[in-house]
Design a protein around this motif. Structure first.
Motif, PDB file in Angstrom:
ATOM      1  N   GLU A 118       0.815  -1.207   0.000  1.00 45.75           N
ATOM      2  CA  GLU A 118       0.000   0.000   0.000  1.00 45.75           C
ATOM      3  C   GLU A 118       0.856   1.267   0.000  1.00 45.75           C
ATOM      4  N   ASP A 119       0.255   2.364  -0.411  1.00 47.91           N
ATOM      5  CA  ASP A 119       0.966   3.647  -0.435  1.00 47.91           C
ATOM      6  C   ASP A 119       1.264   4.112   0.980  1.00 47.91           C
ATOM      7  N   SER A 120       2.509   4.508   1.216  1.00 49.26           N
ATOM      8  CA  SER A 120       2.904   4.973   2.540  1.00 49.26           C
ATOM      9  C   SER A 120       2.713   6.481   2.657  1.00 49.26           C
ATOM     10  N   LEU A 121       2.888   6.993   3.870  1.00 49.86           N
ATOM     11  CA  LEU A 121       2.801   8.438   4.082  1.00 49.86           C
ATOM     12  C   LEU A 121       3.931   9.177   3.379  1.00 49.86           C
ATOM     13  N   PHE A 122       5.047   8.470   3.125  1.00 49.24           N
ATOM     14  CA  PHE A 122       6.200   9.107   2.489  1.00 49.24           C
ATOM     15  C   PHE A 122       6.126   9.034   0.972  1.00 49.24           C
ATOM     16  N   ASP A 123       5.108   8.364   0.434  1.00 49.26           N
ATOM     17  CA  ASP A 123       4.921   8.280  -1.007  1.00 49.26           C
ATOM     18  C   ASP A 123       6.161   7.684  -1.678  1.00 49.26           C
ATOM     19  N   LEU A 124       6.583   6.535  -1.160  1.00 49.82           N
ATOM     20  CA  LEU A 124       7.752   5.837  -1.685  1.00 49.82           C
ATOM     21  C   LEU A 124       7.384   4.405  -2.074  1.00 49.82           C
ATOM     22  N   LYS A 125       8.116   3.883  -3.025  1.00 52.11           N
ATOM     23  CA  LYS A 125       8.004   2.467  -3.341  1.00 52.11           C
ATOM     24  C   LYS A 125       9.087   1.744  -2.560  1.00 52.11           C
ATOM     25  N   THR A 126       8.697   0.767  -1.748  1.00 54.76           N
ATOM     26  CA  THR A 126       9.651   0.116  -0.849  1.00 54.76           C
ATOM     27  C   THR A 126       9.672  -1.393  -1.057  1.00 54.76           C
ATOM     28  N   GLU A 127      10.796  -1.966  -0.662  1.00 54.35           N
ATOM     29  CA  GLU A 127      10.955  -3.420  -0.759  1.00 54.35           C
ATOM     30  C   GLU A 127      11.877  -3.885   0.367  1.00 54.35           C
ATOM     31  N   VAL A 128      11.483  -4.953   1.053  1.00 51.79           N
ATOM     32  CA  VAL A 128      12.283  -5.541   2.128  1.00 51.79           C
ATOM     33  C   VAL A 128      12.533  -7.001   1.784  1.00 51.79           C
ATOM     34  N   ASP A 129      13.783  -7.404   1.799  1.00 53.23           N
ATOM     35  CA  ASP A 129      14.135  -8.806   1.513  1.00 53.23           C
ATOM     36  C   ASP A 129      14.109  -9.591   2.821  1.00 53.23           C
ATOM     37  N   PHE A 130      12.987 -10.261   3.087  1.00 56.94           N
ATOM     38  CA  PHE A 130      12.851 -11.020   4.329  1.00 56.94           C
ATOM     39  C   PHE A 130      13.722 -12.268   4.340  1.00 56.94           C
ATOM     40  N   ASP A 131      14.254 -12.629   3.196  1.00 57.11           N
ATOM     41  CA  ASP A 131      15.149 -13.795   3.133  1.00 57.11           C
ATOM     42  C   ASP A 131      16.488 -13.506   3.809  1.00 57.11           C
ATOM     43  N   ASP A 132      16.771 -12.216   4.102  1.00 57.72           N
ATOM     44  CA  ASP A 132      18.018 -11.854   4.796  1.00 57.72           C
ATOM     45  C   ASP A 132      17.970 -12.223   6.276  1.00 57.72           C
ATOM     46  N   PHE A 133      16.783 -12.520   6.809  1.00 58.05           N
ATOM     47  CA  PHE A 133      16.616 -12.718   8.248  1.00 58.05           C
ATOM     48  C   PHE A 133      16.587 -14.199   8.620  1.00 58.05           C
ATOM     49  N   ASP A 134      17.307 -14.516   9.686  1.00 57.39           N
ATOM     50  CA  ASP A 134      17.184 -15.838  10.304  1.00 57.39           C
ATOM     51  C   ASP A 134      15.945 -15.882  11.192  1.00 57.39           C
ATOM     52  N   ARG A 135      15.705 -14.771  11.910  1.00 54.81           N
ATOM     53  CA  ARG A 135      14.539 -14.653  12.797  1.00 54.81           C
ATOM     54  C   ARG A 135      13.989 -13.239  12.703  1.00 54.81           C
ATOM     55  N   MET A 136      12.689 -13.144  12.876  1.00 50.78           N
ATOM     56  CA  MET A 136      12.046 -11.840  12.897  1.00 50.78           C
ATOM     57  C   MET A 136      10.861 -11.878  13.854  1.00 50.78           C
ATOM     58  N   ILE A 137      10.839 -10.937  14.806  1.00 47.33           N
ATOM     59  CA  ILE A 137       9.739 -10.820  15.760  1.00 47.33           C
ATOM     60  C   ILE A 137       9.285  -9.358  15.750  1.00 47.33           C
ATOM     61  N   CYS A 138       8.008  -9.134  15.547  1.00 49.32           N
ATOM     62  CA  CYS A 138       7.476  -7.770  15.518  1.00 49.32           C
ATOM     63  C   CYS A 138       6.209  -7.717  16.372  1.00 49.32           C
ATOM     64  N   TYR A 139       6.231  -6.872  17.406  1.00 48.32           N
ATOM     65  CA  TYR A 139       5.102  -6.727  18.330  1.00 48.32           C
ATOM     66  C   TYR A 139       4.700  -5.263  18.407  1.00 48.32           C
ATOM     67  N   CYS A 140       3.469  -5.022  18.828  1.00 45.35           N
ATOM     68  CA  CYS A 140       3.004  -3.647  18.984  1.00 45.35           C
ATOM     69  C   CYS A 140       2.094  -3.551  20.214  1.00 45.35           C
ATOM     70  N   ARG A 141       1.814  -2.312  20.592  1.00 51.86           N
ATOM     71  CA  ARG A 141       0.889  -2.043  21.695  1.00 51.86           C
ATOM     72  C   ARG A 141       0.292  -0.658  21.515  1.00 51.86           C
ATOM     73  N   GLY A 142      -1.009  -0.573  21.668  1.00 49.32           N
ATOM     74  CA  GLY A 142      -1.678   0.721  21.573  1.00 49.32           C
ATOM     75  C   GLY A 142      -1.987   1.113  20.145  1.00 49.32           C
ATOM     76  N   GLU A 143      -3.225   0.925  19.727  1.00 50.46           N
ATOM     77  CA  GLU A 143      -3.647   1.324  18.383  1.00 50.46           C
ATOM     78  C   GLU A 143      -4.565   2.543  18.479  1.00 50.46           C
ATOM     79  N   SER A 144      -4.395   3.466  17.538  1.00 50.08           N
ATOM     80  CA  SER A 144      -5.238   4.658  17.515  1.00 50.08           C
ATOM     81  C   SER A 144      -5.301   5.199  16.095  1.00 50.08           C
TER      82      SER A 144
END
Length: 445
Positions: A118-144
């Motif tokens: 989806e379009d970001s607030l920065f109006d950029l085209k982005t790509e992340v190579d998840f194959d570079d990671f052995d492990r990935m953990i992403c958590y959050c708290r507080g939605e508004s």
């Protein structure tokens, strides 16, 4: 029965505010209010000590994976070492446990993939190579939901509603150096160290821009920016081409003359005298090179400036939203877990203390959620089993409470009867149990 919308377990008040909110409810006698504060104080001290051991475990297991370490390692671990793997597993397990105790919840890979599309607030085209990671953990708290202003095209500014994570925690472990040897970017030029673990803690991050916190993100222009870049370039190239067309014809004529003789020169409308005169030819070549080179340099500079502007915007935004990195994240999360657990225990104990009848876990859970909603207009999803388990684990031998009692029965702050109803110790006894436990934390003799 009240039906709540999507809720979080996070309690958006500090521990001190929760204590005062309970006292302001008016159900604890004035004579007992100081004792209630003292109970909460020693409870917080107990959990501060208890969670300190988790912090020490995290710091110990993080040592071989710390990319910021300035200390010489006492020993080196080769890839695939069993002890190294055990320390990594222990680090991840403890880290996730602390996140859950602090009422963080995981962000799915699906949600991250959606942010990339989806379009970001920065109006950029982005790509992340998840194959570079052995492990990935992403958590959050507080939605508004926040209202942000964005510029559209040139002059128009519009308001946009954006879903925001108040806190985002990311842990990634990069693959070993062997994985990056075949990459276009040399290993020494990478923005990270292969085989190391990186931790990031951010605040007020848009759901659409969560991919920007990954250190291996690649950015490029969107179709709109490419269009804005390409159309003026084409517009400038056409008159330039018409301007240098005589030089191109002259140079073409020279090449044809040298290769085929005199005949084609007439068709190209090039005079033989011009061909034989080398000076105009050199001037034409130099003029063409300078003009085309200058135009190419101008367009390339424009592209690089646009790219730098994008990167500057992203960097500044993430800089002001960054709370902590790497080992600094541990201390923050330990403190958050300590706060959340104490708030949950205080709320559970208070409502059992002031209830006229014993309550089952489900009744207590509903009572706390309704109390928060009605009194303070705060919607939460209270995790009742966590504080009940904690209260039942705070125990001492009955003989310690009463020297004349020779039984060795365990006395807990909370017990359940056969109907699964919860019973707690009175305030004075509960405080005494905590005091005795605290006094014996360092009995080594």
């Amino acid at each position: 029965m009240t039906v709540f919308p999507f809720r979080e377990a996070f309690i958006p008040y500090s521990r001190h505010e929760i204590i005062e909110l309970c006292l302001a409810d008016g159900k604890i006698a004035i004579a007992d209010r100081q004792e209630f504060r003292e109970f909460c104080q020693i409870l917080a001290a107990y959990y501060h000590f208890k969670l300190h051991s988790c912090l020490e475990d995290l710091k110990f297991n993080f040592v071989p994976f710390n990319p910021d370490s300035i200390e010489n390692p006492a020993r080196e671990f080769p890839d695939g070492n069993l002890e190294l793997q055990q320390r990594e597993d222990s680090l991840i397990d403890t880290f996730e446990s602390i996140l859950k105790r602090a009422n963080y919840y995981p962000i799915s890979k699906k949600a991250i993939a959606k942010a990339l599309l989806e379009d970001s607030l920065f109006d950029l085209k982005t790509e992340v190579d998840f194959d570079d990671f052995d492990r990935m953990i992403c958590y959050c708290r507080g939605e508004s939901i926040d209202i942000v202003k964005q510029k559209k095209w040139w002059l128009k500014t519009v308001e946009r509603k954006v879903d925001v994570y108040r806190r985002v925690v990311l842990l990634i472990k990069f693959k070993s150096e062997r994985h990056f040897k075949g990459k276009p970017v040399p290993t020494e030029e990478l923005n990270f160290k292969p085989g190391k673990i990186y931790l990031y803690l951010y605040k007020n991050l848009s759901k659409l821009d969560i991919e920007f916190i990954f250190p291996n993100i690649e950015m490029s222009m969107t179709w709109k920016d490419r269009l804005l870049f390409g159309v003026p370039a084409i517009g400038a190239a056409v008159p330039l081409f018409l301007k240098v067309l005589p030089q191109i014809i002259l140079i073409t004529g020279v090449i044809v003359y040298l290769a085929l003789g005199h005949q084609p020169i007439d068709e190209l409308q090039v005079k033989e005298e011009d061909v034989r005169n080398i000076a105009p030819l050199l001037v034409a070549v130099l003029s063409l090179l300078v003009t085309l080179g200058g135009f190419a340099f101008k367009q390339y500079t424009s592209y690089k400036n646009k790219q730098i502007k994008f990167q500057k915007n992203v960097t500044e935004t993430l800089f002001y939203r960054n709370i902590a990195n790497n080992s600094g994240v541990f201390q923050y999360l330990i403190d958050a877990a300590e706060e959340e657990e104490c708030k949950e225990i205080i709320l559970a104990y208070y409502h059992l203390l002031t209830s006229s009848n014993p309550l089952t876990p489900s009744q207590l859970d509903y009572k706390i959620e309704s109390w928060m909603a009605e009194k303070f207009n705060t919607i939460i999803d209270f995790d009742i089993e966590k504080p009940l388990k904690s209260l039942s684990e705070i125990q001492i031998v009955s003989q310690d409470l009463n020297k004349n009692n020779y039984s060795q029965k365990q006395v807990s702050l909370l017990q359940r009867d056969r109907q699964n109803r919860c019973h707690i110790l009175p305030l004075s006894e509960a405080k005494r149990v905590l005091d005795l436990i605290w006094d014996r934390l360092f009995e080594y003799s």
